[in-house]
Design a protein around this motif. Structure first.
Motif, mmCIF file in Angstrom:
data_model
loop_
_atom_site.group_PDB
_atom_site.id
_atom_site.type_symbol
_atom_site.label_atom_id
_atom_site.label_comp_id
_atom_site.label_asym_id
_atom_site.label_seq_id
_atom_site.Cartn_x
_atom_site.Cartn_y
_atom_site.Cartn_z
ATOM 1 N N ASN A 2 0.493 -5.346 -100.904
ATOM 2 C CA ASN A 2 0.851 -5.299 -99.496
ATOM 3 C C ASN A 2 -0.329 -5.761 -98.649
ATOM 4 O O ASN A 2 -1.443 -5.271 -98.793
ATOM 5 N N ASN A 3 -0.095 -6.724 -97.771
ATOM 6 C CA ASN A 3 -1.179 -7.252 -96.954
ATOM 7 C C ASN A 3 -1.754 -6.150 -96.065
ATOM 8 O O ASN A 3 -1.015 -5.463 -95.351
ATOM 9 N N PRO A 4 -3.086 -5.947 -96.069
ATOM 10 C CA PRO A 4 -3.685 -4.859 -95.300
ATOM 11 C C PRO A 4 -3.450 -4.971 -93.794
ATOM 12 O O PRO A 4 -3.494 -3.951 -93.088
ATOM 13 N N TRP A 5 -3.191 -6.174 -93.294
ATOM 14 C CA TRP A 5 -2.940 -6.319 -91.859
ATOM 15 C C TRP A 5 -1.640 -5.651 -91.430
ATOM 16 O O TRP A 5 -1.428 -5.383 -90.246
ATOM 17 N N ASN B 16 -7.313 -18.174 -84.274
ATOM 18 C CA ASN B 16 -8.580 -17.517 -83.971
ATOM 19 C C ASN B 16 -8.800 -16.322 -84.901
ATOM 20 O O ASN B 16 -8.000 -15.388 -84.918
ATOM 21 N N LEU B 17 -9.881 -16.367 -85.659
ATOM 22 C CA LEU B 17 -10.193 -15.333 -86.647
ATOM 23 C C LEU B 17 -8.999 -15.092 -87.570
ATOM 24 O O LEU B 17 -8.674 -13.968 -87.914
ATOM 25 N N LEU B 18 -8.365 -16.162 -87.967
ATOM 26 C CA LEU B 18 -7.176 -16.117 -88.823
ATOM 27 C C LEU B 18 -7.429 -16.772 -90.167
ATOM 28 O O LEU B 18 -7.010 -16.243 -91.210
ATOM 29 N N ILE B 19 -8.134 -17.894 -90.159
ATOM 30 C CA ILE B 19 -8.335 -18.647 -91.391
ATOM 31 C C ILE B 19 -9.100 -17.814 -92.408
ATOM 32 O O ILE B 19 -8.904 -17.950 -93.623
ATOM 33 N N GLU B 20 -9.965 -16.904 -91.921
ATOM 34 C CA GLU B 20 -10.708 -16.014 -92.814
ATOM 35 C C GLU B 20 -9.808 -15.200 -93.727
ATOM 36 O O GLU B 20 -10.234 -14.770 -94.800
ATOM 37 N N SER C 69 -22.021 -7.652 -94.216
ATOM 38 C CA SER C 69 -20.682 -7.196 -93.860
ATOM 39 C C SER C 69 -20.053 -8.132 -92.839
ATOM 40 O O SER C 69 -20.691 -8.531 -91.862
ATOM 41 N N PHE C 70 -18.786 -8.512 -93.064
ATOM 42 C CA PHE C 70 -18.084 -9.356 -92.113
ATOM 43 C C PHE C 70 -17.415 -8.539 -91.018
ATOM 44 O O PHE C 70 -16.938 -9.090 -90.024
ATOM 45 N N VAL C 71 -17.343 -7.206 -91.175
ATOM 46 C CA VAL C 71 -16.807 -6.315 -90.152
ATOM 47 C C VAL C 71 -17.969 -5.550 -89.534
ATOM 48 O O VAL C 71 -18.756 -4.923 -90.245
ATOM 49 N N HIS D 116 -10.166 -11.315 -97.473
ATOM 50 C CA HIS D 116 -11.144 -12.055 -96.681
ATOM 51 C C HIS D 116 -11.753 -13.223 -97.445
ATOM 52 O O HIS D 116 -12.058 -13.118 -98.630
ATOM 53 N N HIS D 117 -11.927 -14.355 -96.731
ATOM 54 C CA HIS D 117 -12.591 -15.544 -97.268
ATOM 55 C C HIS D 117 -13.793 -15.853 -96.373
ATOM 56 O O HIS D 117 -13.658 -15.906 -95.154
#
Length: 238
Positions: free
Chosen positions: A2-5, A113-117, A147-149, A165-166
């Motif tokens: 399940n996608n975390p988003w 915006n901040l989607l391709i990641e 960390s990316f977050v 995440h990429h």
């Protein structure tokens, strides 16, 4: 998986993004106003629209249709509630961009915006090819720390994001878009207070892949730009 988003609470997400130590929501809002009107377009699509940050800048006399795409249906419901003035202009689409049988409408401008990641370069290229926009405008985050977050009281909300995440690189995205016939038009960077930075990269669909724009084509395109975009374009060709 399940996608975390699908599980991230919108209120917690927006509060995290709005913190003075993060400042991404405010920064993206400013950039989106420029993205909407950098080109003369009638339709635009926003991938990962979430709660609709930036939609207050939409002028219905200039933009006829806005497609808001997200994997989280709760985000889209809240988006519609927040912007009743866009009824008839805003169409929300609940979609998982990773699915093979994806269906999306065409649009003049595609914003990511901040989607391709969270989908990767290959998936994004497939989405671009499907939507077939004249222009693409992206924001990616460049991380200077591990960390990316960013650290915040809401950090636990994002615990599972590393599953999807990429890591992003400016040059890799530009090269990836060139492979499907989209040439870089603009690159702008905005530093954030948490030692990260947002990079906006705009692309234009080539008339013929590998074929440069001639003078008449350039003049026609240039005449459609607003004053800020004209200044940036002139800086590029100096």
């Amino acid at each position: 998986m399940n996608n975390p988003w699908k599980e991230i609470d919108l209120d917690s997400y927006e509060k995290h993004m709005s913190l003075d130590s993060v400042y991404q929501r405010q920064a993206m809002n400013e950039i989106m106003k420029e993205q909407f009107y950098a080109h003369d377009v009638k339709t635009l699509m926003i991938l990962g629209i979430a709660g609709g940050n930036g939609l207050e800048h939409i002028k219905k006399d200039r933009i006829e249709k806005v497609f808001g795409v997200d994997i989280n249906k709760d985000y889209l419901d809240e988006c519609e509630k927040r912007y009743p003035e866009l009824c008839g202009t805003l169409d929300t689409i609940c979609a998982d961009l990773m699915r093979e049988n994806l269906h999306l409408p065409n649009s003049d401008l595609l914003i990511a915006n901040l989607l391709i990641e969270y989908v990767g370069y290959e998936c994004f290229k497939k989405v671009v090819a499907l939507v077939n926009p004249k222009h693409v405008s992206c924001i990616i985050q460049i991380n200077t720390e591990e960390s990316f977050v960013s650290d915040s009281p809401y950090l636990h909300v994002f615990d599972r994001l590393d599953e999807v995440h990429h890591q992003m690189e400016k040059t890799a995205l530009i090269n990836s878009m060139q492979e499907i016939g989209y040439a870089k038009e603009l690159v702008e960077e905005k530093n954030l207070p948490n030692r990260k930075k947002l990079v906006r990269i705009d692309f234009k669909k080539s008339l013929t892949e590998g074929h440069p724009m001639n003078l008449s084509e350039f003049e026609s395109e240039f005449s459609k730009l607003d004053s800020n975009s004209k200044s940036r374009r002139l800086e590029k060709v100096k």
